[in-house]
Design an enzyme around this catalytic site. Structure first.
Site, PDB file in Angstrom:
ATOM      1  N   SER A   1      18.598  83.842  47.987  1.00 42.11           N
ATOM      2  CA  SER A   1      19.388  83.169  46.960  1.00 42.11           C
ATOM      3  C   SER A   1      18.601  83.193  45.659  1.00 42.11           C
ATOM      4  CB  SER A   1      19.680  81.720  47.385  1.00 42.11           C
ATOM      5  OG  SER A   1      20.410  81.039  46.386  1.00 42.11           O
TER       6      SER A   1
ATOM      7  N   GLU B   1      13.506  78.966  55.495  1.00 41.06           N
ATOM      8  CA  GLU B   1      13.610  77.529  55.780  1.00 41.06           C
ATOM      9  C   GLU B   1      15.022  76.975  55.629  1.00 41.06           C
ATOM     10  OE1 GLU B   1      13.190  77.606  51.312  1.00 41.06           O
ATOM     11  OE2 GLU B   1      12.477  78.814  53.007  1.00 41.06           O
TER      12      GLU B   1
ATOM     13  N   CYS C   1      10.047  82.220  47.411  1.00 37.03           N
ATOM     14  CA  CYS C   1      11.070  82.504  46.397  1.00 37.03           C
ATOM     15  C   CYS C   1      10.496  82.416  44.983  1.00 37.03           C
ATOM     16  CB  CYS C   1      12.279  81.591  46.599  1.00 37.03           C
ATOM     17  SG  CYS C   1      13.776  82.275  45.808  1.00 37.03           S
TER      18      CYS C   1
ATOM     19  N   HIS D   1      14.513  82.824  52.056  1.00 37.60           N
ATOM     20  CA  HIS D   1      14.498  81.397  52.381  1.00 37.60           C
ATOM     21  C   HIS D   1      14.633  81.216  53.886  1.00 37.60           C
ATOM     22  CE1 HIS D   1      14.472  79.483  48.420  1.00 37.60           C
ATOM     23  NE2 HIS D   1      15.283  80.436  48.004  1.00 37.60           N
TER      24      HIS D   1
ATOM     25  N   ARG E   1      28.371  73.980  44.894  1.00 39.53           N
ATOM     26  CA  ARG E   1      27.784  73.408  43.676  1.00 39.53           C
ATOM     27  C   ARG E   1      28.066  74.304  42.474  1.00 39.53           C
ATOM     28  NH1 ARG E   1      21.753  74.512  43.680  1.00 39.53           N
ATOM     29  NH2 ARG E   1      22.681  76.538  43.147  1.00 39.53           N
TER      30      ARG E   1
ATOM     31  N   LYS F   1      23.895  87.435  40.986  1.00 41.76           N
ATOM     32  CA  LYS F   1      23.093  86.644  41.912  1.00 41.76           C
ATOM     33  C   LYS F   1      23.103  87.264  43.301  1.00 41.76           C
ATOM     34  CE  LYS F   1      22.425  81.987  43.765  1.00 41.76           C
ATOM     35  NZ  LYS F   1      22.925  80.591  43.835  1.00 41.76           N
TER      36      LYS F   1
END
Length: 314
Positions: free
Chosen positions: A192, A237, A142, A235, A249, A163
């Protein structure tokens, strides 16, 4: 094969509860084979979460791996206890004379800042320079991928109109690339980010191969022909609930984000997300360790000092 870790690392309990094969230091020391040496530069604020995510994937590979963690001494971690950092992490000065088969550079929540304004940028570039002679293959993730491309090849990042957050389909563009061994023609994984790099810049400024891409995500995985540089903008992971935690968040701080795409059943954030990228994630990390690292790395890692001319860095 197992992954070897410090006996006291908190992630061990989580991984063992998931039936992940972990070898402690005592047992590993009795084996007479050379394990892979992997260094993880963890730039994420929630360090313990990222540790567990990456170790889970490395533990699924067919090799014994010694893992060490690196942090940027020029940055003060606000989300991880100092005791944890002092116990399990090393500074660059502590590892600069060592050699590693693999280096993983994680993402970081700084992608909307110019690279040079990141407080640890100068220290990070020292790591990139050092890795030329001290690491066989580097996997950039990323923002870590964007930072590596910028410093090593002069490829800048550009803001997206909004985003990119969700689970997206990607196509294998180079099925003959070892990183894609065992992949179907397409796969899904989390993304992301607020920024991207362009195909035009990759073609004009680098000799990297586009290994995978997607209509919505653009470039997904890039690699040098010898697999010593690997860049993944997604991502793999991420846990099942990572995007959900990021979404909540952002809501709490008033960003008013879109619901992550293709993630919650019925786009309903009250529903538990489906985990659909686990197999692709395990396959990708296993392929990196096996084909980019294990099959080519020298038995004596000190030999890296003498053979780095093929790196295409600026």
């Amino acid at each position: 094969m197992p992954i070897k870790l410090d006996n006291k690392l908190p992630a061990l309990d989580v991984l063992r509860s998931e039936n992940v094969f972990i070898m402690d230091e005592n047992r590993a020391s009795s084996q007479d084979i050379r394990p892979m040496e992997v260094l993880i530069l963890n730039l994420m604020p929630t360090k313990e979460v990222t540790e567990t995510q990456l170790l889970r994937l490395l533990a699924n590979t067919p090799l014994q791996i010694n893992v060490e963690f690196l942090y940027m001494a020029s940055h003060k971690s606000k989300n991880t206890h100092a005791e944890h950092m002092e116990t399990f992490y090393k500074t660059f000065d502590e590892i600069k004379d060592k050699y590693y088969d693999g280096l993983i550079v994680t993402g970081a929540p700084v992608e909307q800042m110019p690279f040079e304004e990141v407080d640890y940028w100068q220290e990070l570039t020292r790591v990139f320079d050092w890795s030329k002679k001290h690491v066989y293959s580097t996997l950039h993730l990323c923002w870590g991928a964007q930072a590596g491309l910028y410093y090593k090849h002069g490829v800048d990042k550009f803001p997206l109109s909004e985003k990119l957050s969700g689970i997206y389909k990607q196509t294998v563009d180079m099925p003959e690339n070892f990183l894609m061994n065992g992949f179907d023609d397409s796969f899904v994984s989390p993304h992301s980010r607020y920024t991207e790099v362009t195909l035009e810049d990759i073609k004009n400024k680098t000799d990297l191969d586009v290994v995978a891409s997607g209509q919505e995500v653009g470039l997904s995985i890039l690699a040098s022909k010898d697999l010593r540089e690997v860049y993944s903008f997604g991502h793999f992971e991420y846990d099942r609930d990572t995007l959900a935690r990021e979404y909540r968040r952002d809501l709490e701080v008033g960003i008013n984000p879109d619901v992550p795409a293709n993630y919650f059943p019925g786009d309903d954030p009250s529903q538990e997300p489906k985990l659909r990228w686990n197999l692709a994630a395990s396959t990708f990390f296993s392929n990196w360790i096996n084909y980019a690292v294990y099959q080519e790395t020298p038995y004596r890692l000190e030999e890296l000092e003498d053979d780095f001319s093929f790196y295409g860095y600026l």
